[in-house]
Write a protein that holds these residues in place. Structure first.
Motif, PDB file in Angstrom:
ATOM      1  N   SER A   2       0.841  -1.198   0.000  1.00 53.65           N
ATOM      2  CA  SER A   2       0.000   0.000   0.000  1.00 53.65           C
ATOM      3  C   SER A   2       0.874   1.246   0.000  1.00 53.65           C
ATOM      4  N   GLN A   3       0.297   2.308  -0.514  1.00 51.74           N
ATOM      5  CA  GLN A   3       1.018   3.563  -0.643  1.00 51.74           C
ATOM      6  C   GLN A   3       0.132   4.685  -0.126  1.00 51.74           C
ATOM      7  N   TRP A   4       0.728   5.643   0.583  1.00 51.05           N
ATOM      8  CA  TRP A   4       0.005   6.813   1.059  1.00 51.05           C
ATOM      9  C   TRP A   4       0.217   7.957   0.079  1.00 51.05           C
ATOM     10  N   ILE A   5      -0.873   8.569  -0.362  1.00 55.00           N
ATOM     11  CA  ILE A   5      -0.840   9.675  -1.309  1.00 55.00           C
ATOM     12  C   ILE A   5      -1.215  10.965  -0.571  1.00 55.00           C
ATOM     13  N   THR A   6      -0.359  11.970  -0.651  1.00 54.84           N
ATOM     14  CA  THR A   6      -0.655  13.261  -0.034  1.00 54.84           C
ATOM     15  C   THR A   6      -1.698  13.990  -0.863  1.00 54.84           C
ATOM     16  N   VAL A   7      -2.753  14.464  -0.180  1.00 56.42           N
ATOM     17  CA  VAL A   7      -3.859  15.146  -0.851  1.00 56.42           C
ATOM     18  C   VAL A   7      -3.766  16.664  -0.687  1.00 56.42           C
ATOM     19  N   CYS A   8      -3.594  17.111   0.553  1.00 54.26           N
ATOM     20  CA  CYS A   8      -3.535  18.553   0.809  1.00 54.26           C
ATOM     21  C   CYS A   8      -3.080  18.791   2.243  1.00 54.26           C
ATOM     22  N   ASP A   9      -2.874  20.051   2.581  1.00 57.77           N
ATOM     23  CA  ASP A   9      -2.605  20.430   3.971  1.00 57.77           C
ATOM     24  C   ASP A   9      -3.912  20.327   4.748  1.00 57.77           C
ATOM     25  N   ALA A  21     -11.093  14.914  -3.632  1.00 54.03           N
ATOM     26  CA  ALA A  21      -9.745  14.788  -4.183  1.00 54.03           C
ATOM     27  C   ALA A  21      -9.723  13.635  -5.177  1.00 54.03           C
ATOM     28  N   LEU A  22      -8.986  13.809  -6.248  1.00 52.38           N
ATOM     29  CA  LEU A  22      -8.793  12.740  -7.220  1.00 52.38           C
ATOM     30  C   LEU A  22      -7.561  11.960  -6.789  1.00 52.38           C
ATOM     31  N   VAL A  23      -7.770  10.716  -6.355  1.00 53.31           N
ATOM     32  CA  VAL A  23      -6.690   9.880  -5.847  1.00 53.31           C
ATOM     33  C   VAL A  23      -6.631   8.624  -6.700  1.00 53.31           C
ATOM     34  N   ASP A  24      -5.559   8.495  -7.450  1.00 50.15           N
ATOM     35  CA  ASP A  24      -5.371   7.334  -8.330  1.00 50.15           C
ATOM     36  C   ASP A  24      -6.584   7.112  -9.234  1.00 50.15           C
ATOM     37  N   GLY A  25      -7.122   8.194  -9.765  1.00 49.57           N
ATOM     38  CA  GLY A  25      -8.248   8.109 -10.689  1.00 49.57           C
ATOM     39  C   GLY A  25      -9.612   7.954 -10.041  1.00 49.57           C
ATOM     40  N   LYS A  26      -9.678   7.974  -8.706  1.00 51.92           N
ATOM     41  CA  LYS A  26     -10.948   7.832  -7.989  1.00 51.92           C
ATOM     42  C   LYS A  26     -11.275   9.127  -7.260  1.00 51.92           C
ATOM     43  N   GLN A  27     -12.553   9.516  -7.288  1.00 51.83           N
ATOM     44  CA  GLN A  27     -12.976  10.681  -6.514  1.00 51.83           C
ATOM     45  C   GLN A  27     -13.193  10.248  -5.069  1.00 51.83           C
ATOM     46  N   VAL A  28     -12.450  10.873  -4.162  1.00 49.08           N
ATOM     47  CA  VAL A  28     -12.520  10.551  -2.742  1.00 49.08           C
ATOM     48  C   VAL A  28     -13.006  11.783  -1.983  1.00 49.08           C
ATOM     49  N   ALA A  29     -14.054  11.598  -1.181  1.00 45.08           N
ATOM     50  CA  ALA A  29     -14.575  12.664  -0.324  1.00 45.08           C
ATOM     51  C   ALA A  29     -13.854  12.576   1.014  1.00 45.08           C
ATOM     52  N   ILE A  30     -13.223  13.662   1.422  1.00 46.67           N
ATOM     53  CA  ILE A  30     -12.479  13.696   2.682  1.00 46.67           C
ATOM     54  C   ILE A  30     -13.156  14.710   3.592  1.00 46.67           C
ATOM     55  N   PHE A  31     -13.459  14.264   4.812  1.00 50.42           N
ATOM     56  CA  PHE A  31     -14.219  15.081   5.763  1.00 50.42           C
ATOM     57  C   PHE A  31     -13.393  15.375   7.007  1.00 50.42           C
ATOM     58  N   ARG A  32     -13.553  16.598   7.492  1.00 53.56           N
ATOM     59  CA  ARG A  32     -12.951  17.033   8.760  1.00 53.56           C
ATOM     60  C   ARG A  32     -14.090  17.551   9.636  1.00 53.56           C
ATOM     61  N   ASP A 101       2.335  15.073   9.669  1.00 55.84           N
ATOM     62  CA  ASP A 101       3.057  16.346   9.527  1.00 55.84           C
ATOM     63  C   ASP A 101       2.180  17.434   8.907  1.00 55.84           C
ATOM     64  N   GLY A 102       0.916  17.476   9.315  1.00 54.56           N
ATOM     65  CA  GLY A 102       0.002  18.504   8.846  1.00 54.56           C
ATOM     66  C   GLY A 102      -0.550  18.274   7.453  1.00 54.56           C
ATOM     67  N   LYS A 103      -0.243  17.131   6.834  1.00 53.14           N
ATOM     68  CA  LYS A 103      -0.721  16.794   5.499  1.00 53.14           C
ATOM     69  C   LYS A 103      -1.747  15.659   5.579  1.00 53.14           C
ATOM     70  N   VAL A 104      -2.822  15.776   4.788  1.00 49.95           N
ATOM     71  CA  VAL A 104      -3.824  14.719   4.707  1.00 49.95           C
ATOM     72  C   VAL A 104      -3.350  13.712   3.660  1.00 49.95           C
ATOM     73  N   GLU A 105      -3.332  12.436   4.049  1.00 45.93           N
ATOM     74  CA  GLU A 105      -2.885  11.365   3.159  1.00 45.93           C
ATOM     75  C   GLU A 105      -3.931  10.273   3.078  1.00 45.93           C
ATOM     76  N   VAL A 106      -4.141   9.758   1.861  1.00 39.63           N
ATOM     77  CA  VAL A 106      -5.086   8.658   1.622  1.00 39.63           C
ATOM     78  C   VAL A 106      -4.263   7.454   1.194  1.00 39.63           C
ATOM     79  N   GLN A 107      -4.640   6.283   1.723  1.00 40.38           N
ATOM     80  CA  GLN A 107      -3.924   5.054   1.386  1.00 40.38           C
ATOM     81  C   GLN A 107      -4.572   4.356   0.196  1.00 40.38           C
ATOM     82  N   LEU A 108      -3.747   3.947  -0.744  1.00 41.53           N
ATOM     83  CA  LEU A 108      -4.230   3.173  -1.899  1.00 41.53           C
ATOM     84  C   LEU A 108      -4.156   1.694  -1.593  1.00 41.53           C
TER      85      LEU A 108
END
Length: 108
Positions: A2-9, A21-32, A101-108
């Motif tokens: 698996s790999q972690w992809i940085t999306v945004c701060d 966010a578009l992550v590896d060709g997929k639309q991912v909804a990220i909620f805070r 480190d203050g960055k949002v990351e999604v795992q593939l």
């Protein structure tokens, strides 16, 4: 592997909102949901409306669990497991997500 992809701060996601966010060709909804650094990630596709809109939904609480209400059909999806409150036969994919480190990351 698996790999972690940085999306945004993290600071780019305002509390009580979501982003798409578009992550590896997929639309991912990220909620805070709050000021905290806890984030959740779901597939952005509303399975009832067949539209990529969940990131624009309203975060809500029901029975001490966090949900997002679709902006189109109003069904609620659990932020932890993707289950639908109104129809137990429907769910959306959930993605592993973290803040490093203050960055949002999604795992593939």
């Amino acid at each position: 592997m698996s790999q972690w992809i940085t999306v945004c701060d993290l600071e780019k996601i305002f509390p009580a909102t979501g982003i798409c966010a578009l992550v590896d060709g997929k639309q991912v909804a990220i909620f805070r949901p709050s000021e905290e650094s806890q984030v959740y990630a779901l597939n952005n596709m509303d399975p009832f409306a067949h539209s990529n809109v969940l990131s624009r939904g309203v975060i809500c609480e029901h029975q001490e669990q966090l949900w997002v209400a679709s902006p189109l059909k109003k069904q609620r999806f659990n932020l932890k497991d993707g289950s639908c409150l109104e129809n137990s036969e429907v769910s959306v994919d959930v993605y592993n997500v973290r803040v490093a480190d203050g960055k949002v990351e999604v795992q593939l």
